[in-house]
Design an enzyme around this catalytic site. Structure first.
Site, mmCIF file in Angstrom:
data_model
loop_
_atom_site.group_PDB
_atom_site.id
_atom_site.type_symbol
_atom_site.label_atom_id
_atom_site.label_comp_id
_atom_site.label_asym_id
_atom_site.label_seq_id
_atom_site.Cartn_x
_atom_site.Cartn_y
_atom_site.Cartn_z
ATOM 1 C CG ASP A 250 -59.138 -2.065 -33.401
ATOM 2 O OD1 ASP A 250 -58.292 -2.963 -33.482
ATOM 3 O OD2 ASP A 250 -59.081 -1.154 -32.557
ATOM 4 C CG ASP A 251 -59.324 -6.133 -31.666
ATOM 5 O OD1 ASP A 251 -58.328 -5.730 -32.282
ATOM 6 O OD2 ASP A 251 -59.377 -6.192 -30.436
ATOM 7 C CB CYS B 139 -53.747 -2.575 -32.680
ATOM 8 S SG CYS B 139 -55.281 -3.303 -32.075
ATOM 9 C CG HIS C 191 -52.625 1.856 -31.298
ATOM 10 N ND1 HIS C 191 -53.149 0.613 -31.015
ATOM 11 C CD2 HIS C 191 -51.880 2.180 -30.213
ATOM 12 C CE1 HIS C 191 -52.756 0.211 -29.830
ATOM 13 N NE2 HIS C 191 -51.983 1.157 -29.318
ATOM 14 C CE LYS D 151 -55.931 -7.342 -29.601
ATOM 15 N NZ LYS D 151 -56.828 -6.282 -29.093
#
Length: 584
Positions: A35-36, A75, A136, A367
């Site tokens: 994630d990220d 995301c 998510h 991002k």
């Protein structure tokens, strides 16, 4: 575990018929998604200061993709594309407003029930499917018990993890991350209203205002209702969003971050051990390396890049533990293992002068930016000993959406024929049976706005990229939107380019210098071909319900997952592991 006789048969089939002859064996599939994580944060992609030996080992034993692209730079839409093999704009998971991801477990938006995930297709082929970690993609639609967006309603037999996403609000003493600017405004308005109410009361008491007590109390009640209406959601984010679930049951509300890593690892290893006798799909969706970067004590202070580096190194350790579990169960040669990130690192993630976001290497942006490479070019590594060449590199354009048709093919399934699948089966490319990727054009969205397009001109080797819109950085030369927290997609916050900015990524991968009409003889011809591709692409889009509309993302108390009686939602059904990582 495959027996010696089975392996001998497998070898005979390989020699006789290649990969198609082996598909009856249905390889296990383990997908790991960070994630990220920035592409520049990993050793095998050029980082020499953060230790990632396990991810590097995965690359040495498999195939490293150097042009692996996410379908979105945030995301929720990126993961929707990963799960479905389709651009998020096709499923309504791309936003036309400022809310570009799901914000609440108690929202009504999420991955539509009519979308078919790769988990669903593998389930139909006899696979046991599991998801451990971040989801998510929504939970409920109309009632707290319908679970219409839940992983178990999208092809997963088992789910343990976080239905939402890790945010600062999940950890005490961290600045709020969820709608922080709006919260600040609402708090300011509340203070102004409180001052006004106090002034009215003092005016009434001193006789300076001729207002009835009834009107005064009504004014005070309205002020209290205003405060209660927004604080009931934003004031309890930790309880509403920071929860852990096992299948449909809430196990922790709120979650206890100090043991989350341990529990997730135990669940992933247990799933591998429990399903080793039959084909399985395990999707390990890490909470690392998203803020607040909660890191176990054994990794704190170990890296050269502060808390962020510590968190990356802990995630790398988790990758190693999962790889070891695969190997210990004798599944190494019968398992396709994949590692990637959902999008680039967040440049704006800072706490004072401390950088809490990732590094995207030589690539511009990060991002939230729909077009710049730093937001969408991600690490991508695949290992399958004996079936994929070890220590090899693929420089052709690939996409996270390619996982969908590739794993469906390996499982012996068929792709849905009633919808467009934008991903491509990259197995022949990984096995070096073909030279070029099947991708000719890729479309880079920011929300539902098309920001850029790349054209892989295979005959010339050029990789053209046209930017129709780019974010306005703040400060102007900063390379990110530090004043906003994340770059917007539309309005005055973007610059429209006519003609578009044009780059040849094969010569300028960092997008440093746009090509000019005066110096690039193919300037008009390239843009004309890209414009034609955009027109053709838009003809394939059909109107769908917008899952990220304000109505769908707003907090709805009646949809709030609750362990207990709402609003007294609290429980802890896990056995405490007291800061210990027991596996490994």
């Amino acid at each position: 575990m495959l027996s010696l006789a089975t392996w001998l048969s497998l070898c005979i089939l390989l020699n006789a018929g290649g990969i198609n002859a082996v598909l009856d064996f249905k390889p296990n599939i383990v997908l790991m998604l960070a994630d990220d994580l920035g592409i520049g944060d990993i050793g095998c992609y050029g980082n020499s200061t953060i230790s990632t030996p396990n991810i590097d080992r995965l690359a040495k034993e498999g195939v490293k993709l150097t042009q692996h692209i996410a379908a979105a730079s945030l995301c929720t839409p990126s993961r929707a594309a990963f799960l479905t093999g389709r651009y998020p704009v096709r499923s309504g998971m791309a936003s036309s407003n400022a809310y570009r991801a799901l914000w609440w477990n108690a929202g009504s938006g999420g991955l539509p029930v009519n979308e078919t995930t790769f988990a669903r297709l593998l389930q139909q082929q006899g696979y046991t499917t599991g998801l451990v970690g971040k989801w998510h993609q929504g939970v409920n639609c109309e009632s707290v018990h319908d679970h219409c967006h839940h992983p178990l309603n999208h092809g997963f037999d088992y789910f343990y993890g976080m239905p939402f996403s890790l945010v600062n609000n999940c950890q005490d003493n961290k600045p709020p991350e969820l709608d922080a600017a709006l919260q600040a405004k609402l708090w300011l308005y509340t203070q102004l209203i409180a001052v006004a109410i106090f002034s009215v009361f003092m005016g009434k008491i001193t006789g300076m205002l001729s207002v009835s007590w009834k009107a005064t109390f009504c004014f005070a009640l309205l002020g209290f209702l205003f405060f209660a209406s927004w604080y009931s959601s934003y004031g309890f984010v930790k309880h509403w969003n920071c929860i852990m679930m096992r299948n449909y049951d809430i196990t922790e509300q709120p979650m206890k971050l100090e043991r989350t890593t341990s529990l997730m690892l135990q669940e992933a290893v247990s799933f591998i051990q429990s399903n080793k006798q039959r084909p399985f799909l395990l999707f390990v969706s890490f909470l690392h390396v998203h803020t607040p970067l909660f890191t176990s004590e054994r990794f704190l202070g170990k890296s050269k890049h502060g808390l962020y580096g510590d968190n990356v190194e802990e995630m790398d350790w988790l990758v190693g533990q999962i790889l070891d579990a695969i190997d210990k169960e004798g599944l190494r040669n019968s398992t396709l293992t994949y590692f990637a990130s959902d999008h680039g690192g967040q440049l704006e993630a800072q706490e004072g002068t401390i950088q809490l976001g990732g590094w995207n290497g030589i690539y511009k942006g990060g991002k939230g930016m729909g077009g710049w490479e730093g937001g969408i070019r991600v690490p991508g590594i695949l290992r399958w000993p004996g079936m994929l060449p070890a220590n090899s590199v693929v420089d052709e354009p690939t996409n996270l959406m390619d996982v969908y048709p590739t794993v469906v093919h390996l499982a012996g399934g068929a792709l849905p024929q009633d919808r467009i699948i934008d991903g491509r089966n990259i197995l022949p490319l990984l096995q070096q049976k073909v030279r070029h990727s099947d991708h000719e054009f890729m479309f880079h969205y920011c929300g539902s706005y098309l920001h850029a397009v790349r054209w892989h001109q295979k005959d010339s080797g050029s990789l053209w990229k046209a930017h129709y819109m780019t974010p306005v950085f703040s400060p102007e030369t900063a390379g990110a939107c530090y004043g906003r927290g994340i770059c917007p997609c539309f309005g005055e916050s973007v610059t429209h380019h006519d003609p578009p900015l044009l780059f040849d990524l094969s010569r300028d991968p960092s997008e440093a210098t746009p090509l000019l009409l005066d110096t690039e003889p193919l300037f008009h011809a390239v843009l004309k071909r890209i414009d034609k591709a955009v027109d053709e692409h838009r003809k394939t889009l059909t109107p769908v319900p917008q899952q990220l509309s304000f109505h769908n993302i707003v907090w709805k108390p009646w949809l709030q997952p609750c362990c207990g009686t709402f609003p007294f939602c609290w429980c802890d059904k896990e056995v405490s592991t007291a800061d210990t990582l027991r596996v490994g």
